[in-house]
Design a protein around this motif. Structure first.
Motif, PDB file in Angstrom:
ATOM      1  N   ASN A 261       0.831  -1.209   0.000  1.00  0.00           N
ATOM      2  CA  ASN A 261       0.000   0.000   0.000  1.00  0.00           C
ATOM      3  C   ASN A 261       0.861   1.252   0.000  1.00  0.00           C
ATOM      4  N   TYR A 262       1.930   1.234   0.796  1.00  0.00           N
ATOM      5  CA  TYR A 262       2.856   2.365   0.835  1.00  0.00           C
ATOM      6  C   TYR A 262       3.517   2.551  -0.531  1.00  0.00           C
ATOM      7  N   TYR A 263       3.947   1.469  -1.133  1.00  0.00           N
ATOM      8  CA  TYR A 263       4.613   1.560  -2.437  1.00  0.00           C
ATOM      9  C   TYR A 263       3.650   2.091  -3.499  1.00  0.00           C
ATOM     10  N   PHE A 264       2.410   1.647  -3.446  1.00  0.00           N
ATOM     11  CA  PHE A 264       1.403   2.060  -4.423  1.00  0.00           C
ATOM     12  C   PHE A 264       1.050   3.535  -4.272  1.00  0.00           C
ATOM     13  N   LYS A 270       0.118   6.441  -7.177  1.00  0.00           N
ATOM     14  CA  LYS A 270      -1.011   6.097  -8.042  1.00  0.00           C
ATOM     15  C   LYS A 270      -2.362   6.479  -7.447  1.00  0.00           C
ATOM     16  N   SER A 271      -2.387   6.902  -6.194  1.00  0.00           N
ATOM     17  CA  SER A 271      -3.662   7.324  -5.620  1.00  0.00           C
ATOM     18  C   SER A 271      -4.214   8.551  -6.332  1.00  0.00           C
ATOM     19  N   LYS A 272      -3.343   9.310  -7.005  1.00  0.00           N
ATOM     20  CA  LYS A 272      -3.791  10.522  -7.699  1.00  0.00           C
ATOM     21  C   LYS A 272      -4.734  10.204  -8.840  1.00  0.00           C
ATOM     22  N   PHE A 273      -4.728   8.966  -9.338  1.00  0.00           N
ATOM     23  CA  PHE A 273      -5.642   8.594 -10.414  1.00  0.00           C
ATOM     24  C   PHE A 273      -7.087   8.526  -9.941  1.00  0.00           C
ATOM     25  N   TYR A 274      -7.298   8.563  -8.637  1.00  0.00           N
ATOM     26  CA  TYR A 274      -8.651   8.523  -8.077  1.00  0.00           C
ATOM     27  C   TYR A 274      -9.120   9.902  -7.629  1.00  0.00           C
ATOM     28  N   GLY A 275      -8.408  10.940  -8.034  1.00  0.00           N
ATOM     29  CA  GLY A 275      -8.791  12.303  -7.704  1.00  0.00           C
ATOM     30  C   GLY A 275      -7.751  12.986  -6.837  1.00  0.00           C
ATOM     31  N   THR A 276      -7.575  14.270  -7.040  1.00  0.00           N
ATOM     32  CA  THR A 276      -6.582  15.026  -6.271  1.00  0.00           C
ATOM     33  C   THR A 276      -7.211  16.288  -5.679  1.00  0.00           C
ATOM     34  N   HIS A 277      -6.613  16.748  -4.576  1.00  0.00           N
ATOM     35  CA  HIS A 277      -7.021  17.995  -3.941  1.00  0.00           C
ATOM     36  C   HIS A 277      -5.778  18.768  -3.536  1.00  0.00           C
ATOM     37  N   SER A 278      -5.952  20.028  -3.237  1.00  0.00           N
ATOM     38  CA  SER A 278      -4.835  20.878  -2.832  1.00  0.00           C
ATOM     39  C   SER A 278      -4.319  20.454  -1.459  1.00  0.00           C
ATOM     40  N   PRO A 279      -3.077  20.796  -1.118  1.00  0.00           N
ATOM     41  CA  PRO A 279      -2.512  20.398   0.176  1.00  0.00           C
ATOM     42  C   PRO A 279      -3.314  20.882   1.384  1.00  0.00           C
ATOM     43  N   ALA A 340      -1.794  13.240  -2.434  1.00  0.00           N
ATOM     44  CA  ALA A 340      -2.560  13.917  -3.490  1.00  0.00           C
ATOM     45  C   ALA A 340      -4.038  13.573  -3.398  1.00  0.00           C
ATOM     46  N   HIS A 341      -4.336  12.292  -3.140  1.00  0.00           N
ATOM     47  CA  HIS A 341      -5.727  11.843  -3.062  1.00  0.00           C
ATOM     48  C   HIS A 341      -6.232  11.988  -1.637  1.00  0.00           C
ATOM     49  N   LYS A 342      -7.334  12.698  -1.472  1.00  0.00           N
ATOM     50  CA  LYS A 342      -7.875  12.963  -0.148  1.00  0.00           C
ATOM     51  C   LYS A 342      -9.362  12.627  -0.115  1.00  0.00           C
ATOM     52  N   GLU A 343      -9.800  12.102   1.020  1.00  0.00           N
ATOM     53  CA  GLU A 343     -11.212  11.814   1.240  1.00  0.00           C
ATOM     54  C   GLU A 343     -11.562  12.146   2.686  1.00  0.00           C
ATOM     55  N   ILE A 449     -21.995 -14.822 -11.532  1.00  0.00           N
ATOM     56  CA  ILE A 449     -20.770 -14.342 -12.166  1.00  0.00           C
ATOM     57  C   ILE A 449     -20.976 -12.859 -12.458  1.00  0.00           C
ATOM     58  N   ILE A 450     -20.341 -12.030 -11.667  1.00  0.00           N
ATOM     59  CA  ILE A 450     -20.541 -10.589 -11.761  1.00  0.00           C
ATOM     60  C   ILE A 450     -19.298  -9.946 -12.361  1.00  0.00           C
ATOM     61  N   LYS A 451     -19.502  -9.184 -13.415  1.00  0.00           N
ATOM     62  CA  LYS A 451     -18.401  -8.518 -14.103  1.00  0.00           C
ATOM     63  C   LYS A 451     -18.624  -7.005 -14.100  1.00  0.00           C
ATOM     64  N   THR A 452     -17.538  -6.282 -13.943  1.00  0.00           N
ATOM     65  CA  THR A 452     -17.575  -4.819 -14.026  1.00  0.00           C
ATOM     66  C   THR A 452     -16.519  -4.354 -15.012  1.00  0.00           C
ATOM     67  N   LEU A 453     -16.689  -3.167 -15.528  1.00  0.00           N
ATOM     68  CA  LEU A 453     -15.721  -2.616 -16.472  1.00  0.00           C
ATOM     69  C   LEU A 453     -14.417  -2.276 -15.754  1.00  0.00           C
ATOM     70  N   ASP A 454     -13.327  -2.554 -16.427  1.00  0.00           N
ATOM     71  CA  ASP A 454     -12.009  -2.345 -15.847  1.00  0.00           C
ATOM     72  C   ASP A 454     -11.723  -0.850 -15.672  1.00  0.00           C
ATOM     73  N   CYS A 455     -11.290  -0.485 -14.465  1.00  0.00           N
ATOM     74  CA  CYS A 455     -10.857   0.890 -14.205  1.00  0.00           C
ATOM     75  C   CYS A 455      -9.696   0.868 -13.219  1.00  0.00           C
ATOM     76  N   SER A 456      -8.822  -0.108 -13.383  1.00  0.00           N
ATOM     77  CA  SER A 456      -7.680  -0.289 -12.491  1.00  0.00           C
ATOM     78  C   SER A 456      -6.688   0.858 -12.646  1.00  0.00           C
ATOM     79  N   PRO A 457      -5.786   1.028 -11.679  1.00  0.00           N
ATOM     80  CA  PRO A 457      -4.807   2.117 -11.780  1.00  0.00           C
ATOM     81  C   PRO A 457      -3.919   2.041 -13.015  1.00  0.00           C
TER      82      PRO A 457
END
Length: 523
Positions: A261-264, A270-279, A340-343, A449-457
C-alpha cells in the motif's frame, strides 16, 4: 505494468521484494469481522433450521452494518467518554459533565453515524485508535487536571494508589494498546501519523523523573523499544493472517499489504488517479465537513496545540489534555495533507479526539446560569445540526445503486432464471464503484458471475480504461465486446470470461439511463 516497473526498478527484480511491493495492497484484517460473521451465519444456516432464506438474505445484506455498529461504533463512543473522563473529570469532587458532553458530541456526530457502521477500513482504524488511546489513559492523564492549569500528565504514585491500579496493569494495558496500534498500521500504513505522536507522549510520561523534573533518556529509549516491539508483534500477527487468507485464495508469494500500500500510494503515487485535492484541503474543507458543528472547538484545539508545539520550552515537559490531543490531531491532518488523493473518511480517526476536547470547551462556553437548562439546549443544538444530514445520507444519498442490486437479486429468483441450470451472469456496464455488489446480490443456492468494467490504476495511467471507452462510445464498445470475433476485440474481453460455456451474453445488464438511448437498438 509490472514488466515496465522491473525494467526501471532494479530492486523489483528480486522475487521476494517483487511479491511484497507489487502484491495485494488491502489487508484482510479490515474485513475480518465481516468474514467471521458470514462464516458463522453460513454454518448456522447449513447445520440448523434456525434461519430461512428470507432471514439469511437480510443477514447477508444488513448484518455487517450491525456488526460494525456493535463492535466499532459503540466502542468508539465508550472510548470517547472514558478518555474525556480521565482527562477532565478524574479530579476528586468533580462531576462528569465534560465527559458527558464529549459522549454526546460523538453519538450525535453525523459523520460517525454515517461512517462507523460501514465496512470501511477507516471505521475499524478509528475505533481501534480510540480504544487504544483509552487504554493509555492511565499513563497519560492526571486526575487533578484543571482546564486553566498547565499540569503534567505524569502519573503520580498517590494516584496509582487512589485508583487501585497497579504498575503491572498499566504495563499490560500499554502493551495491548500498542499491539492494537500494530494492527492499525497493518490495515492502513498512514495510521503511523496517529501512533508516532501518541507513542512519544506515552514514552515521555513513563520516562519522566518527578523529583528532578527531567526526562530520563535511558528510560525513554527503553519504553520506545518496548512499545515498538509490541506494535511490531501486532504487525506480524496481522501479516500472518493476511498470508493465510491470500494463500487460500490462490495468491502465490509473500504478502505484506501495508508495504504494498505504501509503495502504491507514496512511491508510485497512483492514488492521484482517483482524484486530487490541494494540500490545504483537509483544513479548509475536510475538517470542517467531518466535524460539523464541532469545528469551532476543533479549530481552537488545533490552535492551542500549534501554540504549545511552537512555544513549548525544552525543559517544560508538561502537556495538558487539549495540547496533547490537539497535537495528535494537527500532526495527523498535516501528514495526510501531503497525499494527493484525499477523502473525508481518511481523517475519521481524529474525530473521537475532537469530540473529547469539544466536551471540555462546551462546559466552559455555556454560562453557569444555564446549568439547569443547558443539558436540553446542547442536545437540541447537536441533534438538529446532525440528524438531518444523517437521515439524508442514510435514506436518500446513493439509494439508487442499492435498489438496482436488490432489484436484480429479486429478478434472479424469478422462475425463468431459477429453471436455468447454468450460473447466472450479471454485467455492470457503468463507471467504477457505482454499486455494491455481492452483499446485496445474494441469491440462495446460486453462483453469480458478476463482471464490471475495468478501471484499475494501470489503465487509468494510460487513459484506456474500459469504463472510459464505454462512456465515449457505448454502442461500439458493446459490439466489440459481445458480437465481434475473439480476435477482433482488441483486448476488450476483460469483462467476459471466454470459457463460459460458449455464451458470452450475460443474463442481466445494468446501465445508466443516459446510456440506454445510445444502445437501444442493440438491446
Amino acid at each position: 505494468g509490472d514488466e515496465q516497473r522491473t525494467e526501471f526498478s532494479w530492486y523489483l527484480r528480486h522475487p521476494i521484494i517483487r511479491s511484497v511491493l507489487l502484491g495485494p495492497i488491502r489487508s484482510y484484517m479490515a474485513v475480518l469481522p465481516t468474514i467471521v460473521f458470514y462464516r458463522c451465519i453460513r454454518f448456522i444456516y447449513k447445520t440448523t433450521n434456525w434461519l430461512n432464506s428470507a432471514v439469511m438474505t437480510i443477514l447477508v445484506r444488513k448484518g455487517p452494518a450491525v456488526v460494525h455498529a456493535v463492535l466499532f461504533a459503540a466502542s468508539t463512543d465508550l472510548a470517547v467518554y472514558f478518555i474525556a473522563y480521565k482527562a477532565f473529570c478524574s479530579r476528586q469532587g468533580s462531576d462528569d459533565s465534560k465527559a458527558f458532553y464529549s459522549l454526546l458530541a460523538s453519538i450525535s456526530s453525523w459523520f460517525n453515524g454515517y461512517a462507523l457502521v460501514r465496512t470501511y477500513a477507516n471505521s475499524i482504524e478509528c475505533s481501534l485508535c480510540a480504544v487504544a488511546t483509552a487504554m493509555l489513559c492511565s499513563e497519560l492523564f492526571q486526575p487533578t487536571l484543571e482546564s486553566k492549569e498547565r499540569e503534567s500528565f505524569i502519573m503520580k504514585k498517590e494516584w496509582k494508589k487512589n485508583i487501585g491500579g497497579s504498575g503491572n496493569d498499566t504495563i499490560i494495558a500499554s502493551f495491548a494498546a500498542f499491539f492494537i496500534g500494530g494492527i492499525c498500521v497493518a490495515i492502513r500504513f498512514s495510521t503511523v501519523a496517529f501512533w508516532i505522536p501518541l507513542g512519544l507522549f506515552t514514552c515521555q510520561c513513563k520516562a519522566f523523573d518527578e523529583n528532578n523534573s527531567r526526562l530520563v533518556t535511558f528510560l525513554w529509549f527503553k519504553y520506545i523499544i518496548l512499545y515498538c516491539s509490541s506494535a511490531l508483534f501486532g504487525l506480524i500477527v496481522s501479516c500472518y493472517i493476511d498470508n493465510i487468507f491470500y494463500l487460500g485464495n490462490g495468491y502465490n508469494g509473500i504478502v505484506i499489504p501495508f508495504l504494498a500500500n505504501y509503495y502504491f500510494n507514496v512511491i508510485e503515487d497512483k492514488s492521484k488517479f482517483y482524484g486530487t485535492h490541494s494540500p490545504g484541503w483537509y483544513f479548509v474543507a475536510g475538517l470542517p465537513a467531518v466535524t460539523g458543528i464541532l469545528f469551532p472547538f476543533a479549530f481552537i484545539t488545533v490552535f492551542v496545540a500549534i501554540k504549545a508545539l511552537v512555544k513549548k520550552e525544552r525543559k517544560d515537559l508538561s502537556w495538558n489534555a487539549v495540547e496533547m490531543l490537539g497535537s495528535i490531531t494537527f500532526i495527523y491532518v498535516v501528514m495526510h495533507s501531503f497525499a494527493a488523493h484525499k477523502e473525508f473518511r481518511f481523517i475519521l480517526p481524529i474525530l473521537p479526539l475532537v469530540c473529547v476536547t469539544s466536551g471540555n470547551y462546551i462546559v466552559q462556553v455555556l454560562p453557569r446560569t444555564l446549568a439547569k437548562s443547558r443539558f436540553r439546549l446542547v442536545i437540541a443544538i447537536f441533534f438538529l445540526s446532525n440528524v438531518p444530514h444523517l437521515l439524508f445520507l442514510a435514506t436518500v444519498h446513493q439509494r439508487a445503486p442499492v435498489e438496482v442490486t436488490e432489484a436484480i437479486a429479486k429478478l434472479m429468483q424469478n422462475n425463468d432464471f431459477v429453471k436455468k441450470e447454468k450460473s447466472l451472469s450479471i454485467h455492470f456496464l457503468m463507471s467504477c464503484h457505482s454499486t455494491p455488489v455481492f452483499s446485496h446480490m445474494y441469491v440462495e443456492e446460486r453462483q453469480l458471475i458478476i463482471k464490471t468494467l475495468d478501471c484499475s490504476p494501470d489503465c487509468r495511467s494510460s487513459h484506456s480504461c474500459e469504463s472510459n471507452l464505454f462512456d465515449d462510445d457505448p454502442l461500439s464498445f458493446l459490439k466489440k465486446l459481445y458480437f465481434a470475433d475473439h480476435g477482433d476485440r482488441n483486448d476488450m474481453d476483460a469483462c467476459i470470461d471466454p470459457s463460459q460455456s460458449g455464451d458470452t451474453l450475460p443474463d442481466v445488464v445494468a446501465i445508466f439511463d443516459d446510456h440506454t438511448d445510445k444502445i437501444y437498438r442493440l438491446l
